[in-house]
Motif scaffolding. Structure first.
Motif, PDB file in Angstrom:
ATOM      1  N   ARG A 152       0.816  -1.208   0.000  1.00 47.84           N
ATOM      2  CA  ARG A 152       0.000   0.000   0.000  1.00 47.84           C
ATOM      3  C   ARG A 152       0.853   1.263   0.000  1.00 47.84           C
ATOM      4  O   ARG A 152       0.411   2.303  -0.475  1.00 47.84           O
ATOM      5  CB  ARG A 152      -0.955  -0.007   1.185  1.00 47.84           C
ATOM      6  CG  ARG A 152      -2.148  -0.931   0.967  1.00 47.84           C
ATOM      7  CD  ARG A 152      -2.814  -1.279   2.278  1.00 47.84           C
ATOM      8  NE  ARG A 152      -4.017  -2.067   2.098  1.00 47.84           N
ATOM      9  CZ  ARG A 152      -4.046  -3.328   1.669  1.00 47.84           C
ATOM     10  NH1 ARG A 152      -2.912  -3.935   1.343  1.00 47.84           N
ATOM     11  NH2 ARG A 152      -5.183  -3.984   1.526  1.00 47.84           N
ATOM     12  N   ALA A 153       2.068   1.159   0.521  1.00 51.75           N
ATOM     13  CA  ALA A 153       2.963   2.316   0.535  1.00 51.75           C
ATOM     14  C   ALA A 153       3.664   2.507  -0.803  1.00 51.75           C
ATOM     15  O   ALA A 153       4.374   3.489  -0.991  1.00 51.75           O
ATOM     16  CB  ALA A 153       3.994   2.165   1.649  1.00 51.75           C
ATOM     17  N   GLY A 154       3.463   1.551  -1.736  1.00 52.04           N
ATOM     18  CA  GLY A 154       4.073   1.683  -3.057  1.00 52.04           C
ATOM     19  C   GLY A 154       5.457   1.091  -3.154  1.00 52.04           C
ATOM     20  O   GLY A 154       6.173   1.353  -4.128  1.00 52.04           O
ATOM     21  N   MET A 155       5.857   0.310  -2.159  1.00 45.76           N
ATOM     22  CA  MET A 155       7.128  -0.395  -2.263  1.00 45.76           C
ATOM     23  C   MET A 155       6.958  -1.560  -3.218  1.00 45.76           C
ATOM     24  O   MET A 155       5.847  -1.958  -3.552  1.00 45.76           O
ATOM     25  CB  MET A 155       7.573  -0.891  -0.883  1.00 45.76           C
ATOM     26  CG  MET A 155       7.803   0.238   0.104  1.00 45.76           C
ATOM     27  SD  MET A 155       8.053  -0.335   1.800  1.00 45.76           S
ATOM     28  CE  MET A 155       9.590  -1.230   1.637  1.00 45.76           C
ATOM     29  N   ALA A 204       3.489   4.912 -14.974  1.00 42.19           N
ATOM     30  CA  ALA A 204       4.463   3.833 -14.792  1.00 42.19           C
ATOM     31  C   ALA A 204       5.763   4.200 -15.502  1.00 42.19           C
ATOM     32  O   ALA A 204       5.761   4.863 -16.549  1.00 42.19           O
ATOM     33  CB  ALA A 204       3.899   2.527 -15.348  1.00 42.19           C
ATOM     34  N   PRO A 205       6.902   3.794 -14.951  1.00 40.96           N
ATOM     35  CA  PRO A 205       8.186   4.175 -15.540  1.00 40.96           C
ATOM     36  C   PRO A 205       8.323   3.740 -16.998  1.00 40.96           C
ATOM     37  O   PRO A 205       7.927   2.636 -17.375  1.00 40.96           O
ATOM     38  CB  PRO A 205       9.205   3.438 -14.657  1.00 40.96           C
ATOM     39  CG  PRO A 205       8.495   3.172 -13.381  1.00 40.96           C
ATOM     40  CD  PRO A 205       7.053   2.982 -13.737  1.00 40.96           C
ATOM     41  N   VAL A 206       8.889   4.629 -17.801  1.00 37.25           N
ATOM     42  CA  VAL A 206       9.246   4.296 -19.183  1.00 37.25           C
ATOM     43  C   VAL A 206      10.617   3.631 -19.154  1.00 37.25           C
ATOM     44  O   VAL A 206      11.585   4.209 -18.647  1.00 37.25           O
ATOM     45  CB  VAL A 206       9.276   5.555 -20.067  1.00 37.25           C
ATOM     46  CG1 VAL A 206       9.790   5.215 -21.463  1.00 37.25           C
ATOM     47  CG2 VAL A 206       7.903   6.196 -20.129  1.00 37.25           C
ATOM     48  N   VAL A 207      10.709   2.419 -19.690  1.00 39.86           N
ATOM     49  CA  VAL A 207      11.983   1.696 -19.650  1.00 39.86           C
ATOM     50  C   VAL A 207      12.676   1.658 -21.009  1.00 39.86           C
ATOM     51  O   VAL A 207      13.878   1.429 -21.083  1.00 39.86           O
ATOM     52  CB  VAL A 207      11.787   0.263 -19.111  1.00 39.86           C
ATOM     53  CG1 VAL A 207      11.414   0.298 -17.637  1.00 39.86           C
ATOM     54  CG2 VAL A 207      10.722  -0.502 -19.901  1.00 39.86           C
ATOM     55  N   LEU A 268       0.033   2.603  -8.269  1.00 43.31           N
ATOM     56  CA  LEU A 268       1.274   2.172  -8.910  1.00 43.31           C
ATOM     57  C   LEU A 268       2.341   1.892  -7.858  1.00 43.31           C
ATOM     58  O   LEU A 268       2.600   2.745  -7.003  1.00 43.31           O
ATOM     59  CB  LEU A 268       1.747   3.266  -9.870  1.00 43.31           C
ATOM     60  CG  LEU A 268       2.913   2.921 -10.789  1.00 43.31           C
ATOM     61  CD1 LEU A 268       2.474   1.888 -11.829  1.00 43.31           C
ATOM     62  CD2 LEU A 268       3.413   4.193 -11.478  1.00 43.31           C
ATOM     63  N   PRO A 269       2.982   0.720  -7.899  1.00 44.09           N
ATOM     64  CA  PRO A 269       4.027   0.439  -6.910  1.00 44.09           C
ATOM     65  C   PRO A 269       5.337   1.127  -7.271  1.00 44.09           C
ATOM     66  O   PRO A 269       5.517   1.615  -8.392  1.00 44.09           O
ATOM     67  CB  PRO A 269       4.173  -1.087  -7.004  1.00 44.09           C
ATOM     68  CG  PRO A 269       3.853  -1.385  -8.430  1.00 44.09           C
ATOM     69  CD  PRO A 269       2.743  -0.416  -8.798  1.00 44.09           C
TER      70      PRO A 269
END
Length: 289
Positions: A152-155, A204-207, A268-269
């Protein structure tokens, strides 16, 4: 009776400032404050305090001899005392408790149970930002962070892929027809979900990213505007086109990806460097085949 508590910071002392004597004095003060507010003839009362980050809840009830539970409105000071107690009981690397149950019986016996490992039974689900605030305000060593709190903290969630071939890959369309036009057969997202799914997809991160833009296959005459990117959340990979077609044409992503986003409550994590590298490996391996 449950009532929300104000999100004010508990006290001005440093976290963990209460020693054992100070904790007992605070616990007894809670009891005295509660007893003063109880109606004549009371036998038992129970108070539950729940908190994470700045989200606080206070619930109280009388317990009749026959077991009947009667909602009770406790004084606001009880909530403040619990908040100060929670703040003062912080332990370095271990955090502090998230819920407390205080039971008091006539004339003066009481018991208090603290729980810092299990998720409280919230009256109102706290915003996910409060879980991250909790770990910033009361840091814990990694092994002392329960899986539910970390998620829930996004870890990085425990279900994230550990090898490139475990990452699931989303397709933009369901296929093509005989002349190469894209084919889809997906129900539209409910209006209240569209923006939440979009935010998840686009944040979400772009990879991986290529220069320029691709053409819009649903509007061939339009200018090239489809991002040539790949995103990951550590469990799935999807082209930037998935978000583009949802935003521009209301084209719902494939059902399995939408179900995954819903299961994460649209949160989003955190995606660490290792998860990003796995995604790059999975994409480049697929492009070579």
């Amino acid at each position: 009776m449950s009532q929300p508590e104000s999100p004010s910071t508990a006290g001005t002392d440093a976290a963990g400032s209460l020693d054992q004597q100070g904790q007992q004095e605070m616990i007894q003060r809670i009891g005295r404050t509660l007893v003063q507010a109880l109606p004549p003839g009371w036998e038992q009362a129970r108070v539950q305090y729940r908190a994470v980050g700045s989200h606080r809840e206070l619930e109280a009830e009388l317990i009749a001899p026959n077991g009947t539970r009667i909602p009770l409105s406790p004084p606001g000071e009880v909530g403040e005392l619990f908040a100060n107690l929670r703040h003062g009981m912080y332990q370095r690397h271990r955090g502090t408790w998230l819920s407390a149950t205080y039971q008091i019986s006539r004339p003066s016996s009481y018991s208090v149970d603290f729980d810092g490992d299990h998720e409280p039974a919230w009256e109102r689900q706290p915003p996910h930002t409060e879980y991250a605030t909790e770990l910033e305000r009361y840091p814990r060593a990694g092994h002392n962070v329960p899986d539910w709190l970390a998620e829930r903290a996004g870890m990085q969630p425990p279900e994230s892929a550990t090898t490139a071939d475990q990452l699931r890959k989303a397709e933009v369309f369901d296929g093509t027809d005989a002349v190469g036009r894209p084919v889809t057969n997906r129900p539209e997202l409910p209006p209240e979900e569209k923006n939440r799914v979009l935010e998840y997809l686009e944040r979400a991160p772009v990879v991986l990213a290529a220069r320029g833009y691709d053409s819009d296959r649903l509007s061939p005459s339009a200018s090239s505007s489809v991002p040539m990117t790949f995103h990951t959340d550590g469990s799935w990979i999807w082209p930037g086109a998935v978000g583009y077609y949802l935003r521009t044409h209301d084209l719902t992503p494939q059902a399995e990806l939408v179900d995954h986003i819903r299961a994460r409550d649209f949160q989003l994590p955190h995606v660490d460097d290792g998860a990003r590298e796995l995604a790059v490996t999975a994409i480049t391996e697929e492009q070579r085949t």
